[in-house]
Design a protein around this motif. Structure first.
Motif, PDB file in Angstrom:
ATOM      1  N   THR A 105       1.846   9.517  -1.531  1.00  6.18           N
ATOM      2  CA  THR A 105       3.159   9.142  -0.981  1.00  6.18           C
ATOM      3  C   THR A 105       3.273   7.626  -0.892  1.00  6.18           C
ATOM      4  N   ILE A 106       2.212   6.980  -0.418  1.00  2.11           N
ATOM      5  CA  ILE A 106       2.233   5.515  -0.314  1.00  2.11           C
ATOM      6  C   ILE A 106       2.399   4.909  -1.715  1.00  2.11           C
ATOM      7  N   ALA A 107       1.688   5.467  -2.687  1.00  2.93           N
ATOM      8  CA  ALA A 107       1.820   4.985  -4.069  1.00  2.93           C
ATOM      9  C   ALA A 107       3.252   5.177  -4.549  1.00  2.93           C
ATOM     10  N   ASP A 108       3.855   6.306  -4.194  1.00  2.00           N
ATOM     11  CA  ASP A 108       5.237   6.573  -4.601  1.00  2.00           C
ATOM     12  C   ASP A 108       6.224   5.609  -3.926  1.00  2.00           C
ATOM     13  N   VAL A 109       5.951   5.278  -2.669  1.00  2.00           N
ATOM     14  CA  VAL A 109       6.804   4.315  -1.963  1.00  2.00           C
ATOM     15  C   VAL A 109       6.809   2.990  -2.750  1.00  2.00           C
ATOM     16  N   LEU A 110       5.622   2.543  -3.160  1.00  4.54           N
ATOM     17  CA  LEU A 110       5.513   1.274  -3.896  1.00  4.54           C
ATOM     18  C   LEU A 110       6.216   1.359  -5.245  1.00  4.54           C
ATOM     19  N   GLN A 111       6.004   2.493  -5.928  1.00 10.00           N
ATOM     20  CA  GLN A 111       6.588   2.718  -7.251  1.00 10.00           C
ATOM     21  C   GLN A 111       8.123   2.759  -7.169  1.00 10.00           C
ATOM     22  N   THR A 112       8.626   3.537  -6.213  1.00 14.57           N
ATOM     23  CA  THR A 112      10.075   3.729  -6.079  1.00 14.57           C
ATOM     24  C   THR A 112      10.793   2.447  -5.675  1.00 14.57           C
ATOM     25  N   THR A 113      10.174   1.709  -4.757  1.00 11.62           N
ATOM     26  CA  THR A 113      10.879   0.535  -4.219  1.00 11.62           C
ATOM     27  C   THR A 113      10.519  -0.750  -4.959  1.00 11.62           C
ATOM     28  N   GLN A 114       9.471  -0.667  -5.788  1.00  6.84           N
ATOM     29  CA  GLN A 114       8.999  -1.859  -6.513  1.00  6.84           C
ATOM     30  C   GLN A 114       8.562  -2.986  -5.575  1.00  6.84           C
ATOM     31  N   LEU A 115       8.099  -2.606  -4.392  1.00  2.71           N
ATOM     32  CA  LEU A 115       7.597  -3.614  -3.454  1.00  2.71           C
ATOM     33  C   LEU A 115       6.170  -4.017  -3.860  1.00  2.71           C
ATOM     34  N   SER A 116       5.887  -5.313  -3.843  1.00  3.69           N
ATOM     35  CA  SER A 116       4.515  -5.752  -4.120  1.00  3.69           C
ATOM     36  C   SER A 116       3.610  -5.201  -3.034  1.00  3.69           C
ATOM     37  N   PRO A 117       2.518  -4.536  -3.419  1.00  2.00           N
ATOM     38  CA  PRO A 117       1.668  -3.854  -2.427  1.00  2.00           C
ATOM     39  C   PRO A 117       1.177  -4.761  -1.308  1.00  2.00           C
ATOM     40  N   GLU A 118       0.876  -6.019  -1.643  1.00  2.00           N
ATOM     41  CA  GLU A 118       0.313  -6.896  -0.596  1.00  2.00           C
ATOM     42  C   GLU A 118       1.358  -7.262   0.456  1.00  2.00           C
ATOM     43  N   LEU A 119       2.629  -6.922   0.194  1.00  2.00           N
ATOM     44  CA  LEU A 119       3.665  -7.178   1.207  1.00  2.00           C
ATOM     45  C   LEU A 119       3.833  -5.995   2.166  1.00  2.00           C
ATOM     46  N   LEU A 120       3.071  -4.945   1.939  1.00  4.67           N
ATOM     47  CA  LEU A 120       3.141  -3.786   2.838  1.00  4.67           C
ATOM     48  C   LEU A 120       1.865  -3.680   3.677  1.00  4.67           C
ATOM     49  N   SER A 121       2.039  -3.575   5.003  1.00  2.38           N
ATOM     50  CA  SER A 121       0.908  -3.283   5.889  1.00  2.38           C
ATOM     51  C   SER A 121       1.185  -1.976   6.609  1.00  2.38           C
ATOM     52  N   LEU A 122       0.130  -1.234   6.875  1.00  2.00           N
ATOM     53  CA  LEU A 122       0.255  -0.028   7.687  1.00  2.00           C
ATOM     54  C   LEU A 122      -0.466  -0.276   9.004  1.00  2.00           C
ATOM     55  N   GLU A 123       0.186   0.064  10.114  1.00  2.00           N
ATOM     56  CA  GLU A 123      -0.424  -0.107  11.437  1.00  2.00           C
ATOM     57  C   GLU A 123      -0.923   1.233  11.948  1.00  2.00           C
ATOM     58  N   ILE A 124      -2.219   1.271  12.239  1.00  2.00           N
ATOM     59  CA  ILE A 124      -2.856   2.501  12.696  1.00  2.00           C
ATOM     60  C   ILE A 124      -3.467   2.246  14.064  1.00  2.00           C
ATOM     61  N   THR A 125      -3.368   3.189  14.967  1.00  5.71           N
ATOM     62  CA  THR A 125      -3.977   2.951  16.286  1.00  5.71           C
ATOM     63  C   THR A 125      -5.456   3.356  16.279  1.00  5.71           C
ATOM     64  N   GLU A 126      -6.144   2.827  17.270  1.00  5.89           N
ATOM     65  CA  GLU A 126      -7.594   3.008  17.337  1.00  5.89           C
ATOM     66  C   GLU A 126      -8.068   4.451  17.337  1.00  5.89           C
ATOM     67  N   SER A 127      -7.284   5.343  17.941  1.00 11.50           N
ATOM     68  CA  SER A 127      -7.783   6.707  18.112  1.00 11.50           C
ATOM     69  C   SER A 127      -8.165   7.347  16.773  1.00 11.50           C
TER      70      SER A 127
END
Ligand code: C2E
Ligand code: MG
Ligand code: MG
Ligand code: MG
Length: 290
Positions: free
Chosen positions: A132-154
């Motif tokens: 899905t993340i790969a598809d998000v990049l493909q569909t939107t043509q966003l440069s991958p390094e401009l996307l960050s994902l925030e995950i909590t410690e748990s």
């Protein structure tokens, strides 16, 4: 003891509980339709790079304008979405929408401004795939390094093979990973060396108390020193005052996010207040010495 409370009080509690259940069911029903009814909007809160004095990225924060209740805060509807599984659909919508917006900004302005999207533990457990993340990049043509994902410690505490693999696959796509609300979760830090992370976001509660409370100041210092040693970049959340900013700058914390600079804002405001003024350093000379 129960007797002493009396029947009226009991009735009060049950009707109150009924009301709460009703509200919840109503909200859940409405949230199911919020996307197609176009009641959701993403706000963007700038994250400032203290080395350049410029906005480096923005955190995408979901907003819900309910037709009759008005604004419903995330702390009410995000947990509801998580408990009901709706978070999967909402989370994907946020990912595609925020990535699309950022890609449009990138093309239009050529500025290296990224976006950081919250991904809840529930979302990952409900199977947010790296495809899905790969598809998000493909569909939107966003440069991958401009996307960050925030995950909590748990989530990082569950260092199962599947979890660690998920993180590595995300890294292979070129996407950045941040730990959100750092310091509020668990005490074991061993996960920090097992997961391929890029950013550590110090929770707002430490920043809030860092001026005045010696213990919190020491914790912030220690977290930044540890992060530096692990080659993790630090983002301080909830910076509201100049004192806090100066304190963080002295500790060589590179990024700050908070009301001192900006509140989360609509697309329109982001374009007007951030993109149109990018290049104008946000820090006055002399404010931060050294
Ligand atoms: P978070 O990821 O820790 O986001 C930062 C929160 O701190 C935001 O609250 C932001 O408005 C607030 N904040 C930033 N600077 C300051 C400050 O200087 N002072 C104060 N008092 N607050 C500040 P918000 O937008 O209400 O979001 C709350 C939480 O809801 C987020 O915490 C995040 O965990 C969750 N959330 C929001 N949008 C999403 C989403 O799209 N997906 C998921 N899974 N969770 C989301
Ligand atoms: Mg966050
Ligand atoms: Mg969060
Ligand atoms: Mg946070």
């Amino acid at each position: 003891r129960a007797k002493a409370i009396g029947p009226n009080v009991y009735q009060f509690f049950t009707s109150k509980m009924n009301e709460q259940i009703h509200t919840r069911m109503g909200l859940e029903h409405d949230l199911r339709h919020a996307i197609e009814r176009e009641e959701l909007e993403i706000y963007y809160q700038p994250i400032v790079d203290l080395e350049t004095g410029l906005v480096s990225k923005a955190e995408a924060l979901l907003r819900w304008e309910h037709p009759t209740r008005g604004k419903v805060p995330p702390y009410e509807f995000i947990p509801l979405a998580e408990e009901t599984g709706l978070i999967a659909k909402l989370g994907e919508w946020v990912l595609y929408t925020a990535a699309q917006q950022t890609s449009i900004w990138q093309t239009r302005t050529n500025l290296p401004i990224g976006v950081s999207v919250n991904v809840s533990t529930h979302q990952l457990k409900r199977g947010l795939s790296t495809a899905t993340i790969a598809d998000v990049l493909q569909t939107t043509q966003l440069s991958p390094e401009l996307l960050s994902l925030e995950i909590t410690e748990s989530l990082l505490m569950e260092d199962t093979v599947a979890n660690i693999q998920w993180f590595h696959k995300i890294k292979e796509l070129g996407v950045k990973l941040s730990i959100d609300d750092f310091g509020t979760g668990y005490s074991s830090l061993s996960y920090l060396k097992r997961f391929p992370l890029d950013f550590l976001k110090i929770d707002r509660s430490f920043i809030r108390d860092s001026i005045g409370k010696q213990e919190d100041a020491s914790l912030v210092k220690a977290i930044i020193a540890m992060a530096n040693g692990l080659k993790l970049k630090v983002i301080a959340e909830g910076v509201e005052t100049q004192e806090q900013l100066i304190f963080l700058h002295q500790l060589r914390c590179q990024y700050v996010q908070g009301f001192y600079f900006f509140k989360p804002m609509s697309v329109k405001d982001f374009e007007r207040n951030i993109l149109a003024k990018h290049g104008v350093p946000l820090l006055k000379k002399g404010l931060l010495r050294g």
